[in-house]
Design an enzyme around this catalytic site. Structure first.
Site, PDB file in Angstrom:
ATOM      1  N   GLY A 271       0.793  -1.094  -0.122  1.00 60.40           N
ATOM      2  CA  GLY A 271       0.040   0.054   0.102  1.00 60.40           C
ATOM      3  C   GLY A 271       0.777   1.062   0.084  1.00 60.40           C
ATOM      4  O   GLY A 271       2.068   1.215   0.234  1.00 60.40           O
ATOM      5  N   GLU A 294       6.974 -11.306   3.411  1.00 60.83           N
ATOM      6  CA  GLU A 294       6.217 -12.196   2.580  1.00 60.83           C
ATOM      7  C   GLU A 294       5.926 -11.958   0.901  1.00 60.83           C
ATOM      8  O   GLU A 294       5.668 -12.475   0.230  1.00 60.83           O
ATOM      9  CB  GLU A 294       4.800 -12.313   3.220  1.00 60.83           C
TER      10      GLU A 294
END
EC number: 2.8.3.18
Length: 505
Positions: A271, A294
């Site tokens: 984001g 991740e």
């Protein structure tokens, strides 16, 4: 395509997506590749959705249980949701159509910690896997399956499934071969598990391909379709302010000898706030950074390009279209700086703790004591899922949560008296950062935490309301250790549901 399917014996398994989709029956448990919109199958799901819609038109039932690595894209989650073809979904979703099905109660959904999904699958929590459907860059001469832009749970699903369908996607760069590290030890089995021997983020401990019994491969489908690669909004002033507070904090921690000059392995969500932090790190004083995360997003890719970060380990890419094109054009440069692993390794709490990661994750809201809601708007409406934030928050050296102090144009406060749902308890959240400031909660009691969060992180429009609630709770609460007024603790949420704003009229 012959150079992509280098095992001659398996070329006889090539068939159209429509034919492969016929292998998937009503009620099947299907495990697919895919993680943060990367490396998911694209053609077989579309063909399957068409068959589902036709069956529904005939009045027949046709739905599956869909288990993935994390979020996928419109060709998988979107198409199957439009067809109302999924009765159970796990562990993570960002597709709007699937989200609507979930929140309408039409699709059952469980947002498992991403690092636990493979283990839950091995333990049989999802039932018996009928089909593994994975995307591949290539199939090697000896039958090895080269993953694409993510690894996820593919190896576990290949191990467990009765039948395997492989999509070989020519859109994916063939130079992805060799970037993956698939560890074949017992990561998630029971009753005992092997220790994954990773002590550095740049360490490789496995092989470059997925393995499966070739007798299980029932179909291979040729495809040529891009990943989701959703664009990111450029960091705004709010995101830049959050990043500024966090970078100052890192500098202070280095001066206090609580962090080394190169920091510690970084985990970051996705984001514009996360990218603002990574952009700040690229321009900041810290060098020789490493990522153990991740996902690898635009900001991390830019740091690898600049040399500010020397290695990034993850389970997947999550890139904008521009960044995806950049890495495709320069894969020869990036491939030595990136490692993609299965998600029960990338998100392993043991490795995260051993490496001493710095976890930076977003949130929907936090209460004044630092309990975090990452998933459910107003406590009940699912946004995406907990993802890997729980894997990292509890086990990291530093657990940081980042968010603007308000949402919906100021109608929602990110700091509330009591969180309407809790994904991360206060013991797992050490640092909070909004554009208003940074609250360092390490070593503080609940009452001390509340004072810091209200004064440092709350928006001025809501700060007096929070202070008033806290002051009255200190006087009138049943217990004074974690003071609450239960008759009004969730009244802000109810006010928003009733009036469209948390602010009183």
């Amino acid at each position: 395509m012959t150079e992509r399917i280098r095992n001659v014996a398996l070329r006889s398994k090539v068939c159209p997506a429509e034919t492969a989709s016929e292998l998937i029956k009503h009620g099947d448990v299907v495990g697919t590749s895919g993680f943060t919109g990367a490396g998911y199958p694209k053609e077989v799901p579309k063909a399957l959705a068409q068959r589902m819609e036709a069956a529904h038109d005939r009045g027949e039932k046709y739905q599956i249980s869909l288990i993935t690595g994390a979020s996928t894209g419109p060709q998988l989650d979107g198409e199957l949701a439009k067809a109302n073809g999924v009765y159970f979904r796990s562990p993570f979703n960002t597709d709007a159509t699937m989200r609507n099905r979930i929140n309408a109660g039409e699709t059952e959904y469980f947002d498992n910690h991403l690092g636990q999904v493979a283990g839950r699958a091995v333990q049989g929590n999802y039932g018996k896997f009928n089909i593994a459907l994975v995307e591949a860059t290539a199939i090697t001469e000896d039958g090895g399956i080269v993953p694409t832009s993510s690894v996820g749970n593919s190896q576990t699903f290949l191990n467990l499934a009765e039948k395997v369908i492989i999509e070989v996607n020519e859109w994916q760069n063939p130079m992805l071969e060799g970037i993956h590290d698939i560890w074949d030890g017992n990561v998630s089995g029971v009753p005992t598990r092997d220790i994954v021997p990773i002590v550095r983020a740049d360490q490789r401990v496995g092989g470059p391909v997925l393995r499966v019994n070739p007798d299980k491969i029932a179909a291979i489908v040729r495809t040529n379709d891009r990943d989701r690669n959703a664009p990111f909004a450029a960091p705004d002033e709010t995101a830049k302010a959050i990043a500024g507070y966090l970078l100052d904090f890192f500098g202070h921690e280095v001066k206090q000898n609580r962090l080394p000059p190169s920091l510690l392995p970084l985990q970051s969500g996705v984001g514009n706030v996360a990218n603002a932090v990574l952009e700040g790190l690229k321009e900041g004083p810290f060098e020789n950074l490493v990522g153990y995360s991740e996902v690898i997003q635009d900001g991390m890719l830019a740091m690898l390009d600049s040399g500010r970060m020397r290695i990034a380990s993850a389970s997947s890419f999550s890139l904008s279209p521009e960044a995806a094109e950049e890495i495709n054009n320069r894969m020869d440069f990036f491939r030595s700086k990136i490692i993609l692993r299965q998600q029960d390794v990338s998100n392993s709490p043991g490795i995260i703790r051993r490496l001493g990661c710095i976890a930076m994750n977003g949130m929907i809201e936090a209460d004044i004591y630092g309990n975090v809601n990452s998933t459910r708007v107003m406590g009940s409406k699912m946004m995406n899922g907990i993802g890997g934030s729980g894997d990292f928050a509890r086990s990291s050296y530093l657990s940081i949560f980042l968010s603007p102090s308000t949402a919906k144009g100021g109608k929602i406060s990110a700091i509330v008296p009591m969180a309407a749902h809790v994904d991360h308890i206060m013991q797992d959240a050490q640092i909070f950062v909004t554009e208003q400031g940074l609250a360092d909660l390490r070593g503080l009691s609940p009452v001390q935490r509340a004072r810091e969060i209200i004064s440092k992180c709350a928006h001025p429009d809501y700060r007096p309301m929070l202070q008033d609630y806290f002051d009255r709770a200190l006087k009138n609460s049943f217990g004074k250790h974690t003071p609450h007024l239960l008759t009004e603790a969730l009244s802000w949420h109810q006010r928003f549901i009733d009036t469209g704003t948390m602010l009183p009229s």
